[in-house]
Design an enzyme around this catalytic site. Sequence first.
Site, PDB file in Angstrom:
ATOM      1  N   VAL A  55       0.805  -1.237   0.000  1.00 48.52           N
ATOM      2  CA  VAL A  55       0.000   0.000   0.000  1.00 48.52           C
ATOM      3  C   VAL A  55       0.831   1.278   0.000  1.00 48.52           C
ATOM      4  O   VAL A  55       0.295   2.356  -0.241  1.00 48.52           O
ATOM      5  CB  VAL A  55      -0.995   0.070   1.198  1.00 48.52           C
ATOM      6  CG1 VAL A  55      -2.209  -0.795   0.963  1.00 48.52           C
ATOM      7  CG2 VAL A  55      -0.321  -0.224   2.508  1.00 48.52           C
ATOM      8  N   TYR A 142       3.817   5.420  15.827  1.00 49.43           N
ATOM      9  CA  TYR A 142       2.500   4.874  15.479  1.00 49.43           C
ATOM     10  C   TYR A 142       1.398   5.876  15.831  1.00 49.43           C
ATOM     11  O   TYR A 142       0.496   6.141  15.029  1.00 49.43           O
ATOM     12  CB  TYR A 142       2.330   3.560  16.243  1.00 49.43           C
ATOM     13  CG  TYR A 142       1.025   2.837  16.067  1.00 49.43           C
ATOM     14  CD1 TYR A 142       0.769   2.074  14.927  1.00 49.43           C
ATOM     15  CD2 TYR A 142       0.047   2.878  17.065  1.00 49.43           C
ATOM     16  CE1 TYR A 142      -0.423   1.378  14.790  1.00 49.43           C
ATOM     17  CE2 TYR A 142      -1.144   2.193  16.941  1.00 49.43           C
ATOM     18  CZ  TYR A 142      -1.383   1.439  15.797  1.00 49.43           C
ATOM     19  OH  TYR A 142      -2.567   0.749  15.662  1.00 49.43           O
TER      20      TYR A 142
HETATM   21  P1  NAI Z   1      -2.484  -7.107  11.706  1.00 47.00           P
HETATM   22  O1  NAI Z   1      -1.019  -6.970  11.802  1.00 47.00           O
HETATM   23  O2  NAI Z   1      -3.102  -8.380  12.131  1.00 47.00           O
HETATM   24  O3  NAI Z   1      -2.962  -6.817  10.205  1.00 47.00           O
HETATM   25  C1  NAI Z   1      -2.401  -5.815   9.423  1.00 47.00           C
HETATM   26  C2  NAI Z   1      -2.420  -6.297   7.979  1.00 47.00           C
HETATM   27  O4  NAI Z   1      -1.846  -5.254   7.167  1.00 47.00           O
HETATM   28  C3  NAI Z   1      -1.579  -7.557   7.758  1.00 47.00           C
HETATM   29  O5  NAI Z   1      -2.311  -8.523   7.045  1.00 47.00           O
HETATM   30  C4  NAI Z   1      -0.381  -7.038   6.953  1.00 47.00           C
HETATM   31  O6  NAI Z   1       0.157  -8.016   6.057  1.00 47.00           O
HETATM   32  C5  NAI Z   1      -1.001  -5.866   6.216  1.00 47.00           C
HETATM   33  N1  NAI Z   1       0.013  -4.914   5.774  1.00 47.00           N
HETATM   34  C6  NAI Z   1       1.015  -4.360   6.517  1.00 47.00           C
HETATM   35  N2  NAI Z   1       1.782  -3.569   5.766  1.00 47.00           N
HETATM   36  C7  NAI Z   1       1.254  -3.606   4.505  1.00 47.00           C
HETATM   37  C8  NAI Z   1       1.606  -2.999   3.282  1.00 47.00           C
HETATM   38  N3  NAI Z   1       2.684  -2.192   3.180  1.00 47.00           N
HETATM   39  N4  NAI Z   1       0.865  -3.245   2.185  1.00 47.00           N
HETATM   40  C9  NAI Z   1      -0.222  -4.063   2.260  1.00 47.00           C
HETATM   41  N5  NAI Z   1      -0.597  -4.695   3.400  1.00 47.00           N
HETATM   42  C10 NAI Z   1       0.140  -4.457   4.509  1.00 47.00           C
HETATM   43  O7  NAI Z   1      -3.079  -5.878  12.519  1.00 47.00           O
HETATM   44  P2  NAI Z   1      -4.561  -5.585  13.083  1.00 47.00           P
HETATM   45  O8  NAI Z   1      -4.466  -5.609  14.538  1.00 47.00           O
HETATM   46  O9  NAI Z   1      -5.575  -6.400  12.408  1.00 47.00           O
HETATM   47  O10 NAI Z   1      -4.698  -4.052  12.665  1.00 47.00           O
HETATM   48  C11 NAI Z   1      -5.519  -3.593  11.608  1.00 47.00           C
HETATM   49  C12 NAI Z   1      -5.631  -2.084  11.715  1.00 47.00           C
HETATM   50  O11 NAI Z   1      -6.222  -1.730  12.956  1.00 47.00           O
HETATM   51  C13 NAI Z   1      -4.266  -1.377  11.683  1.00 47.00           C
HETATM   52  O12 NAI Z   1      -4.380  -0.154  10.981  1.00 47.00           O
HETATM   53  C14 NAI Z   1      -4.015  -1.109  13.144  1.00 47.00           C
HETATM   54  O13 NAI Z   1      -3.120  -0.027  13.331  1.00 47.00           O
HETATM   55  C15 NAI Z   1      -5.405  -0.815  13.639  1.00 47.00           C
HETATM   56  N6  NAI Z   1      -5.593  -0.967  15.073  1.00 47.00           N
HETATM   57  C16 NAI Z   1      -5.460  -2.196  15.657  1.00 47.00           C
HETATM   58  C17 NAI Z   1      -5.671  -2.338  17.012  1.00 47.00           C
HETATM   59  C18 NAI Z   1      -5.580  -3.647  17.711  1.00 47.00           C
HETATM   60  O14 NAI Z   1      -5.681  -3.661  18.946  1.00 47.00           O
HETATM   61  N7  NAI Z   1      -5.403  -4.769  17.030  1.00 47.00           N
HETATM   62  C19 NAI Z   1      -5.989  -1.166  17.852  1.00 47.00           C
HETATM   63  C20 NAI Z   1      -6.113   0.072  17.113  1.00 47.00           C
HETATM   64  C21 NAI Z   1      -5.915   0.145  15.783  1.00 47.00           C
END
Ligand code: NAI
Length: 231
Positions: A55, A142
């Site tokens: 992305v 972050y």
């Molecule tokens: P996760 O690490 O499980 O999923 C993130 C996904 O983004 C992964 O599948 C990864 O491969 C993909 N990704 C990372 N860099 C990428 C790139 N350059 N191009 C394409 N894909 C890419 O994380 P999660 O927990 O599901 O987080 C999802 C969203 O929610 C994120 O934006 C995170 O910051 C946000 N978030 C999560 C929280 C939590 O407690 N899990 C709390 C607050 C926000």
Amino acid sequence: MNSMIVTGAANGIGRAIAKGADEAGYRVGVLDIFENEAEEVASGLAKGEALTCDVTDPEQVAEVFTKFGGVDVLVNNAGILRTGPLIDHEPADFRRVVDTNLSAVFIAAQAAARIMREKGGGSIINVSSIVGIHPSPNSGAYAAAKGGVLALTQHMSVEWGSYSIRVNAVAPGFIEAGMSEPFYQNSVVRERRAGAVPLGRIGSAEDIVKAVLFLASDDAAYISGENLTVD
Ligand code: NAI
């Protein structure tokens, strides 16, 4: 509103959003940097298509958006977390966090908005974080990126309203999914967190899915530039 691209949909919250969108009847673009994982998620959906790209790369993003062929809803969910005190943070690492969590939101939203403008409208939902609003130690890069996502959301909503494009954010709390799962394996963290939440429980990916699907839907037709905190 019948097609949705979810970035970072191979894991965690993004995977749950893709599944929820599929159940709600959307054709879903499962976008992720990891090809096999994106394929696996897409193959489990009724109308899922894997879109592999980084992305942070505008050319790759434009290419997969064209391949998908029209997008009504974009969920900017991809993100990475790097923890540690700012005093020791490597500048290169700081840039990587900002690139993935903030610059990529601009890149994908711009690509989507150009398509949506032609189609006569759309909805963009940017996944921020509670730390973008409330500071906590050891997540400065972050948090700065996630705070930037909230400002960008408001600016996009103002600039793109005349194209009937709504832009909103969702700010999850400390959810038991994806990048937070390792922290919850520590029972002390788990108990302390559950005890600190007035509702007395830890949030799930499904809690975020519901907020995203609401903002994507026509039920939110007069909501733009908002941040919905889900914590
Ligand atoms: P996760 O690490 O499980 O999923 C993130 C996904 O983004 C992964 O599948 C990864 O491969 C993909 N990704 C990372 N860099 C990428 C790139 N350059 N191009 C394409 N894909 C890419 O994380 P999660 O927990 O599901 O987080 C999802 C969203 O929610 C994120 O934006 C995170 O910051 C946000 N978030 C999560 C929280 C939590 O407690 N899990 C709390 C607050 C926000």
